[in-house]
Design an enzyme around this catalytic site. Structure first.
Site, short mmCIF file in Angstrom:
data_model
loop_
_atom_site.label_atom_id
_atom_site.label_comp_id
_atom_site.label_asym_id
_atom_site.label_seq_id
_atom_site.Cartn_x
_atom_site.Cartn_y
_atom_site.Cartn_z
N GLN A 1 0.81 -1.22 0.00
CA GLN A 1 0.00 0.00 0.00
C GLN A 1 0.85 1.28 0.00
OE1 GLN A 1 -2.85 -1.72 3.10
NE2 GLN A 1 -4.15 -0.50 1.74
N THR A 2 1.78 1.31 -0.95
CA THR A 2 2.63 2.50 -1.05
C THR A 2 2.41 3.23 -2.37
OG1 THR A 2 4.31 1.01 -1.85
CG2 THR A 2 4.56 1.74 0.42
N GLY B 1 0.47 -2.31 -5.66
CA GLY B 1 0.64 -3.68 -5.17
C GLY B 1 -0.62 -4.49 -5.34
N SER C 1 -3.18 -4.17 -7.61
CA SER C 1 -3.51 -4.62 -8.97
C SER C 1 -2.43 -5.52 -9.56
CB SER C 1 -3.78 -3.44 -9.88
OG SER C 1 -2.78 -2.50 -9.76
N ALA C 2 -1.19 -5.46 -9.02
CA ALA C 2 -0.17 -6.38 -9.54
C ALA C 2 -0.58 -7.83 -9.25
CB ALA C 2 1.18 -6.08 -8.89
N ASP D 1 -3.06 2.00 -13.29
CA ASP D 1 -2.20 0.95 -12.74
C ASP D 1 -2.31 -0.31 -13.59
OD1 ASP D 1 -2.72 2.85 -10.82
OD2 ASP D 1 -3.78 1.49 -9.47
N1 LIG Z 1 1.69 -6.38 -0.50
C1 LIG Z 1 0.44 -6.81 -0.39
N2 LIG Z 1 0.16 -8.05 0.05
C2 LIG Z 1 -1.08 -8.49 0.14
N3 LIG Z 1 -2.15 -7.76 -0.15
C3 LIG Z 1 -1.97 -6.53 -0.57
C4 LIG Z 1 -0.67 -5.98 -0.71
N4 LIG Z 1 -0.80 -4.71 -1.15
C5 LIG Z 1 -2.10 -4.49 -1.28
N5 LIG Z 1 -2.82 -5.57 -0.91
C6 LIG Z 1 -4.28 -5.70 -0.94
O1 LIG Z 1 -4.80 -4.68 -1.80
C7 LIG Z 1 -5.71 -3.83 -1.11
C8 LIG Z 1 -5.67 -2.40 -1.63
O2 LIG Z 1 -4.35 -1.89 -1.67
P1 LIG Z 1 -4.08 -0.39 -2.16
O3 LIG Z 1 -4.48 0.54 -1.07
O4 LIG Z 1 -4.69 -0.21 -3.51
O5 LIG Z 1 -2.50 -0.40 -2.23
P2 LIG Z 1 -1.48 -0.31 -3.45
O6 LIG Z 1 -1.07 1.11 -3.49
O7 LIG Z 1 -0.35 -1.19 -3.09
O8 LIG Z 1 -2.19 -0.77 -4.67
C9 LIG Z 1 -5.31 -4.02 0.36
O9 LIG Z 1 -6.39 -3.72 1.21
C10 LIG Z 1 -4.95 -5.50 0.39
O10 LIG Z 1 -6.12 -6.32 0.40
O1 LIG Z 2 -3.86 8.52 -6.60
C1 LIG Z 2 -3.24 7.97 -7.52
O2 LIG Z 2 -2.37 8.56 -8.17
C2 LIG Z 2 -3.59 6.54 -7.89
O3 LIG Z 2 -4.16 5.88 -6.74
C3 LIG Z 2 -4.45 4.49 -6.89
O4 LIG Z 2 -3.26 3.75 -7.01
P1 LIG Z 2 -2.49 3.14 -5.71
O5 LIG Z 2 -1.26 2.44 -6.21
O6 LIG Z 2 -3.41 2.18 -5.06
O7 LIG Z 2 -2.15 4.28 -4.82
C4 LIG Z 2 -5.38 4.32 -8.09
O8 LIG Z 2 -5.62 2.96 -8.34
C5 LIG Z 2 -4.82 5.00 -9.36
O9 LIG Z 2 -5.72 4.86 -10.41
C6 LIG Z 2 -4.55 6.45 -9.07
O10 LIG Z 2 -4.05 7.11 -10.20
MG LIG Z 3 -3.96 -0.22 -5.39
#
Ligand SMILES: Nc1ncnc2c1ncn2[C@@H]1O[C@H](COP(=O)(O)OP(=O)(O)O)[C@@H](O)[C@H]1O
Ligand SMILES: O=C(O)[C@H]1O[C@H](OP(=O)(O)O)[C@H](O)[C@@H](O)[C@@H]1O
Ligand SMILES: [Mg+2]
Length: 379
Positions: A142-143, A147, A149-150, A193
């Site tokens: 969650q940075t 993460g 959508s990967a 993403d």
């Molecule tokens: N490294 C990770 N390991 C497992 N689940 C993850 C991870 N990162 C994200 N998730 C899952 O994805 C959800 C949404 O993450 P999000 O806030 O979109 O973070 P990101 O910026 O990494 O996409 C989390 O609530 C969790 O369920």
């Molecule tokens: O705010 C943003 O720039 C993005 O935020 C989300 O991505 P995340 O990696 O979970 O922070 C979102 O999914 C993107 O579409 C936004 O552009």
């Molecule tokens: Mg995300």
């Protein structure tokens, strides 16, 4: 042992697919796919609002998903990201404070559901075989490096190969499926993403309402990754929920807030200008656009929603004269040092002093193989 004549294509296009045969000769092979972290270089978060972005898929971090044929359909919890056994009550509470309630299991379940509905709705027949899905990831949680959508993207790729339907699910539609899986879970997210992860490389994306309404997806134009100057990634272990960050601004946008609507248009225009700047290798202009992108985000979201540590990461870079902005919704920052290596050294020193990790960005080349490319040509 590998089983299909796609192998040479896959090697050529570096799609990182691995297919292994099981212990017995006739066991169907396991399938493994990777999807990489992404950096929103310009225009984010306007992708959530019919805007435009320029985004890059980066090899610094990735998620991988493995699909093994099995008697039952199993979604395997990750030994650390989906922890359910703790040393003590304190351990459980600490864990929830730092990582929240959710791991990747719900993401895998959601993409299975969305994939099934998509195939049903489009007359794509799926064989009756079952499988076990497991995942791993080194994308800092969650940075804003995508993460979530990967994990979903890598899982979708496994399903496409397991059911042998890659040629039937067009490349442009795949990001929509990935996004739908996350929407199922109430995660507020946009398409950039998922597009970056499906396509790989550097992509210019236009999500204008007319394209979205007419085509059902945006216009995605892959760009030559050699146009990119050296970039750096700065991050701190500082999880932030993209859904929470986005919710207030999204509500204001839905309510017709004039400031948010016009600022989002301005952000979208930065991607349009940024594309031109990259094509002309006008890196001074690129730097100005990146900084302006962050200023607009700061004005729209406010300091509290962005978080002091995230803002500090941007400022540490800007203090040495680097351009910087969030890669996503917060947690990581992309920086560009227009003055070259001496400035990179200043950036590294400043990040070290502030306790942030900084590393050069490694761009992922295109992820599309020949079957994928054919779906782009078919109408
Ligand atoms: N490294 C990770 N390991 C497992 N689940 C993850 C991870 N990162 C994200 N998730 C899952 O994805 C959800 C949404 O993450 P999000 O806030 O979109 O973070 P990101 O910026 O990494 O996409 C989390 O609530 C969790 O369920
Ligand atoms: O705010 C943003 O720039 C993005 O935020 C989300 O991505 P995340 O990696 O979970 O922070 C979102 O999914 C993107 O579409 C936004 O552009
Ligand atoms: Mg995300």
């Amino acid at each position: 042992m590998h089983y299909s004549n796609e192998e040479s294509d896959q090697k050529r296009h570096k799609t990182d697919i691995k297919m292994e045969s099981g212990p017995e000769k006739n066991n169907p092979p396991a399938i493994e796919h990777k999807a990489y972290a992404r950096i929103g270089l310009l225009g984010n978060p306007s992708d959530v609002y019919y805007g435009r972005t320029v985004s890059v898929s980066v090899a610094n971090f990735w998620a991988s998903v493995k699909l093994e044929p099995s008697d039952d359909l199993v979604i395997a919890p990750h030994p650390t990201h989906d922890l359910v056994q703790f040393k003590s009550l304190g351990h459980l509470v600490d864990r929830l404070k730092n990582e929240g309630y959710y791991g990747g299991v719900r993401l895998l379940m959601a993409i299975c559901k969305v994939f099934n509905s998509h195939c049903k709705d489009n007359g794509i027949n799926l064989h009756k075989g079952n499988f076990t899905l497991s995942y791993d990831t080194n994308i800092p949680r969650q940075t804003g490096l995508s993460g979530s959508s990967a994990i979903v993207c890598a899982a979708l790729s496994c399903l496409l190969d397991f059911y042998k339907v890659r040629h039937l699910v067009k490349v442009e539609v795949r990001p929509n499926l990935i996004l739908s899986a996350e929407k199922e879970l109430g995660i507020v997210a946009g398409l950039q993403d998922r597009v970056a992860q499906v396509y790989g490389g550097l992509v210019y994306m236009d999500f204008s309402k007319t394209h979205m309404d007419d085509l059902g997806h945006g216009k995605y134009i892959p760009m030559d990754t050699n146009l990119l100057p050296p970039l750096h990634l700065i991050y701190a272990e500082n999880p932030s929920d993209s859904g929470k960050v986005h919710s207030t601004v999204r509500q204001k946008w839905l309510d017709g807030d004039k400031f948010i609507i016009s600022s989002m248009e301005e952000v979208a225009n930065l991607a349009l200008e940024g594309r031109a700047a990259l094509l002309e290798k006008d890196y001074a202009r690129l730097a100005r656009l990146m900084n302006h992108n962050f200023d607009l985000r700061r004005r729209m979201f406010g300091e509290d929603a962005l978080g002091a540590l995230n803002i500090e990461m941007v400022e540490v870079a800007q203090q040495v004269g680097a351009a910087s902005k969030f890669t996503g919704s917060g947690g990581a920052v992309v920086a560009f040092c227009p003055d070259g290596p001496s400035q990179v050294k200043l950036l590294e020193d400043a990040c070290k002093k502030a306790g942030f990790v900084v590393q050069p960005v490694e761009v992922v080349p295109s992820r599309l193989n020949e079957i994928d490319l054919k779906t782009l040509l078919s109408k």
